[in-house]
Design a protein around this motif. Structure first.
Motif, PDB file in Angstrom:
ATOM      1  N   ASN A  81     -53.524  75.266  71.526  1.00 22.81           N
ATOM      2  CA  ASN A  81     -53.942  75.732  70.205  1.00 22.81           C
ATOM      3  C   ASN A  81     -53.772  77.245  70.118  1.00 22.81           C
ATOM      4  O   ASN A  81     -53.600  77.926  71.126  1.00 22.81           O
ATOM      5  CB  ASN A  81     -55.375  75.295  69.877  1.00 22.81           C
ATOM      6  CG  ASN A  81     -56.429  76.067  70.647  1.00 22.81           C
ATOM      7  OD1 ASN A  81     -56.300  77.256  70.886  1.00 22.81           O
ATOM      8  ND2 ASN A  81     -57.499  75.380  71.028  1.00 22.81           N
TER       9      ASN A  81
ATOM     10  N   TYR B 198     -55.925  72.416  54.624  1.00 26.74           N
ATOM     11  CA  TYR B 198     -55.925  71.553  55.804  1.00 26.74           C
ATOM     12  C   TYR B 198     -54.768  70.570  55.688  1.00 26.74           C
ATOM     13  O   TYR B 198     -54.539  69.996  54.621  1.00 26.74           O
ATOM     14  CB  TYR B 198     -57.240  70.786  55.922  1.00 26.74           C
ATOM     15  CG  TYR B 198     -57.235  69.748  57.020  1.00 26.74           C
ATOM     16  CD1 TYR B 198     -57.534  70.095  58.328  1.00 26.74           C
ATOM     17  CD2 TYR B 198     -56.894  68.431  56.743  1.00 26.74           C
ATOM     18  CE1 TYR B 198     -57.506  69.159  59.341  1.00 26.74           C
ATOM     19  CE2 TYR B 198     -56.864  67.477  57.752  1.00 26.74           C
ATOM     20  CZ  TYR B 198     -57.177  67.846  59.054  1.00 26.74           C
ATOM     21  OH  TYR B 198     -57.127  66.921  60.058  1.00 26.74           O
ATOM     22  N   LYS B 199     -54.035  70.363  56.778  1.00 27.45           N
ATOM     23  CA  LYS B 199     -53.017  69.323  56.794  1.00 27.45           C
ATOM     24  C   LYS B 199     -52.649  68.997  58.224  1.00 27.45           C
ATOM     25  O   LYS B 199     -52.837  69.797  59.142  1.00 27.45           O
ATOM     26  CB  LYS B 199     -51.782  69.726  55.992  1.00 27.45           C
ATOM     27  CG  LYS B 199     -50.910  70.798  56.614  1.00 27.45           C
ATOM     28  CD  LYS B 199     -49.634  70.979  55.780  1.00 27.45           C
ATOM     29  CE  LYS B 199     -48.711  72.031  56.367  1.00 27.45           C
ATOM     30  NZ  LYS B 199     -47.437  72.132  55.613  1.00 27.45           N
ATOM     31  N   THR B 200     -52.136  67.785  58.420  1.00 31.46           N
ATOM     32  CA  THR B 200     -51.649  67.323  59.719  1.00 31.46           C
ATOM     33  C   THR B 200     -50.225  66.826  59.553  1.00 31.46           C
ATOM     34  O   THR B 200     -49.943  66.016  58.661  1.00 31.46           O
ATOM     35  CB  THR B 200     -52.530  66.189  60.273  1.00 31.46           C
ATOM     36  OG1 THR B 200     -53.873  66.673  60.427  1.00 31.46           O
ATOM     37  CG2 THR B 200     -52.016  65.724  61.623  1.00 31.46           C
ATOM     38  N   ASP B 201     -49.335  67.306  60.375  1.00 25.79           N
ATOM     39  CA  ASP B 201     -47.931  66.919  60.315  1.00 25.79           C
ATOM     40  C   ASP B 201     -47.444  66.493  61.685  1.00 25.79           C
ATOM     41  O   ASP B 201     -47.995  66.895  62.720  1.00 25.79           O
ATOM     42  CB  ASP B 201     -47.058  68.089  59.834  1.00 25.79           C
ATOM     43  CG  ASP B 201     -47.271  68.401  58.370  1.00 25.79           C
ATOM     44  OD1 ASP B 201     -47.376  67.445  57.579  1.00 25.79           O
ATOM     45  OD2 ASP B 201     -47.334  69.589  58.017  1.00 25.79           O
TER      46      ASP B 201
ATOM     47  N   GLN C  49     -52.261  70.090  63.684  1.00 22.79           N
ATOM     48  CA  GLN C  49     -53.347  70.207  62.718  1.00 22.79           C
ATOM     49  C   GLN C  49     -53.478  71.673  62.324  1.00 22.79           C
ATOM     50  O   GLN C  49     -53.632  72.541  63.187  1.00 22.79           O
ATOM     51  CB  GLN C  49     -54.654  69.705  63.314  1.00 22.79           C
ATOM     52  CG  GLN C  49     -54.705  68.221  63.549  1.00 22.79           C
ATOM     53  CD  GLN C  49     -56.056  67.766  64.084  1.00 22.79           C
ATOM     54  OE1 GLN C  49     -56.835  68.583  64.575  1.00 22.79           O
ATOM     55  NE2 GLN C  49     -56.343  66.479  63.977  1.00 22.79           N
ATOM     56  N   GLN C  50     -53.441  71.924  61.032  1.00 32.05           N
ATOM     57  CA  GLN C  50     -53.541  73.294  60.523  1.00 32.05           C
ATOM     58  C   GLN C  50     -54.780  73.420  59.640  1.00 32.05           C
ATOM     59  O   GLN C  50     -55.036  72.564  58.792  1.00 32.05           O
ATOM     60  CB  GLN C  50     -52.315  73.651  59.691  1.00 32.05           C
ATOM     61  CG  GLN C  50     -50.992  73.416  60.409  1.00 32.05           C
ATOM     62  CD  GLN C  50     -49.825  73.707  59.489  1.00 32.05           C
ATOM     63  OE1 GLN C  50     -49.656  74.839  59.049  1.00 32.05           O
ATOM     64  NE2 GLN C  50     -49.030  72.697  59.194  1.00 32.05           N
ATOM     65  N   ARG C  51     -55.517  74.482  59.877  1.00 31.30           N
ATOM     66  CA  ARG C  51     -56.708  74.742  59.056  1.00 31.30           C
ATOM     67  C   ARG C  51     -56.745  76.225  58.688  1.00 31.30           C
ATOM     68  O   ARG C  51     -56.486  77.073  59.523  1.00 31.30           O
ATOM     69  CB  ARG C  51     -57.986  74.378  59.806  1.00 31.30           C
ATOM     70  CG  ARG C  51     -58.159  72.910  60.104  1.00 31.30           C
ATOM     71  CD  ARG C  51     -59.489  72.667  60.802  1.00 31.30           C
ATOM     72  NE  ARG C  51     -59.754  71.262  61.027  1.00 31.30           N
ATOM     73  CZ  ARG C  51     -59.424  70.607  62.128  1.00 31.30           C
ATOM     74  NH1 ARG C  51     -58.804  71.248  63.102  1.00 31.30           N
ATOM     75  NH2 ARG C  51     -59.713  69.329  62.271  1.00 31.30           N
TER      76      ARG C  51
ATOM     77  N   TYR D 160     -54.528  76.379  64.600  1.00 27.99           N
ATOM     78  CA  TYR D 160     -53.491  75.370  64.793  1.00 27.99           C
ATOM     79  C   TYR D 160     -53.754  74.637  66.109  1.00 27.99           C
ATOM     80  O   TYR D 160     -53.923  75.260  67.156  1.00 27.99           O
ATOM     81  CB  TYR D 160     -52.106  76.008  64.840  1.00 27.99           C
ATOM     82  CG  TYR D 160     -51.743  76.779  63.599  1.00 27.99           C
ATOM     83  CD1 TYR D 160     -51.014  76.181  62.576  1.00 27.99           C
ATOM     84  CD2 TYR D 160     -52.133  78.103  63.436  1.00 27.99           C
ATOM     85  CE1 TYR D 160     -50.678  76.882  61.430  1.00 27.99           C
ATOM     86  CE2 TYR D 160     -51.811  78.818  62.291  1.00 27.99           C
ATOM     87  CZ  TYR D 160     -51.086  78.199  61.291  1.00 27.99           C
ATOM     88  OH  TYR D 160     -50.767  78.906  60.159  1.00 27.99           O
ATOM     89  N   HIS D 161     -53.793  73.303  66.036  1.00 31.06           N
ATOM     90  CA  HIS D 161     -53.946  72.469  67.221  1.00 31.06           C
ATOM     91  C   HIS D 161     -52.688  71.625  67.394  1.00 31.06           C
ATOM     92  O   HIS D 161     -52.202  71.023  66.434  1.00 31.06           O
ATOM     93  CB  HIS D 161     -55.167  71.555  67.092  1.00 31.06           C
ATOM     94  CG  HIS D 161     -56.465  72.292  66.964  1.00 31.06           C
ATOM     95  ND1 HIS D 161     -57.230  72.638  68.056  1.00 31.06           N
ATOM     96  CD2 HIS D 161     -57.126  72.763  65.874  1.00 31.06           C
ATOM     97  CE1 HIS D 161     -58.309  73.276  67.646  1.00 31.06           C
ATOM     98  NE2 HIS D 161     -58.272  73.371  66.326  1.00 31.06           N
TER      99      HIS D 161
ATOM    100  N   LEU E  26     -48.254  66.267  67.102  1.00 32.17           N
ATOM    101  CA  LEU E  26     -49.053  66.344  65.884  1.00 32.17           C
ATOM    102  C   LEU E  26     -49.622  67.751  65.785  1.00 32.17           C
ATOM    103  O   LEU E  26     -50.166  68.273  66.755  1.00 32.17           O
ATOM    104  CB  LEU E  26     -50.184  65.321  65.913  1.00 32.17           C
ATOM    105  CG  LEU E  26     -49.793  63.851  65.815  1.00 32.17           C
ATOM    106  CD1 LEU E  26     -51.044  62.968  65.919  1.00 32.17           C
ATOM    107  CD2 LEU E  26     -49.058  63.559  64.519  1.00 32.17           C
TER     108      LEU E  26
END
Length: 214
Positions: free
Chosen positions: A103, A171-174, A157-159, A124-125, A155
């Motif tokens: 992260n 927030y979104k996950t791609d 994860q953005q916050r 970001y994870h 994957l």
């Protein structure tokens, strides 16, 4: 009875012969073990480099808002940590499966005020799986040299938080393509060993770890 005893000795001798061929390499005479597990910690992964230099390149389609002239970023990160399993088809050829996590976050603050007022935090994870192969071109008892390549997926994860780090603004996950190409790797030890890998990708430019063969 005598013929039966001779036949049993022949069978056992043949089994021992096959086992010897499987357990030792032909040239180096080092023990050949089929399985290996390892843990490692990397530095400067591809995903983290994209975030740091995201104003220039952004192939992962991250938020990465450009900084204003009166703003600056301060980074905190966990470099890629991974656990892997290897299955050796031959002493010099192995298939690999690797799971990793990393992260990175940064705080943006205003240089005019010198305080974290009206600023924001982005986190970001990265979670991923990689599958690949290795070729060990040098197999000595306590030193092995090899190269490897892995492909897979991750994957992300953005916050985005406001300046007091309480309310999520975005927030979104791609899902994205993940990879690792190691051009120079060295391992020390027999059953229990340590290793260093130099390459580029989701596991970092430099990867250090411990592994165990069984």
């Amino acid at each position: 009875m005598k013929k039966c005893t001779i036949s049993l000795f022949f069978v056992f001798g043949f089994i021992i012969h096959l086992n010897a061929k499987v357990k030792y390499t032909k040239l180096d005479s080092i023990p050949f073990r089929t399985h290996e597990i390892s843990i490692s910690y990397g530095f400067a992964s591809f995903e983290q480099l994209v975030i740091v230099f995201g104003n220039t390149i952004n192939p992962l389609n991250l938020f990465l808002l450009p900084l204003q002239s009166n703003q600056e970023k301060k980074y905190k990160l966990i470099a890629p940590a991974s656990i892997s399993y290897k299955y050796y088809l031959k002493p010099k050829v192995a298939f690999t499966a690797k799971g990793f996590y990393s992260n990175i976050k940064y705080n943006v603050h205003n240089l005019d005020s010198g305080q974290y007022i009206n600023d924001y935090t982005e986190k970001y994870h990265f979670y991923g799986l990689l599958f690949g192969t290795e070729y060990h071109y040098l197999n000595k008892k306590y030193v092995q040299l090899y190269v490897g390549a892995d492909v897979g997926f991750s994957l992300i994860q953005q916050r985005k938080y406001d300046y007091i780090n309480e309310q999520i603004k975005k927030y979104k996950t791609d899902g994205f393509f993940a990879f690792q190409a190691n051009v120079f790797c060295i391992r020390f030890g027999n059953k229990l060993g340590g290793f260093a890998e130099i390459g580029f990708g989701s596991l970092g430019i430099l990867n250090l770890g411990l592994n165990y063969k069984f």
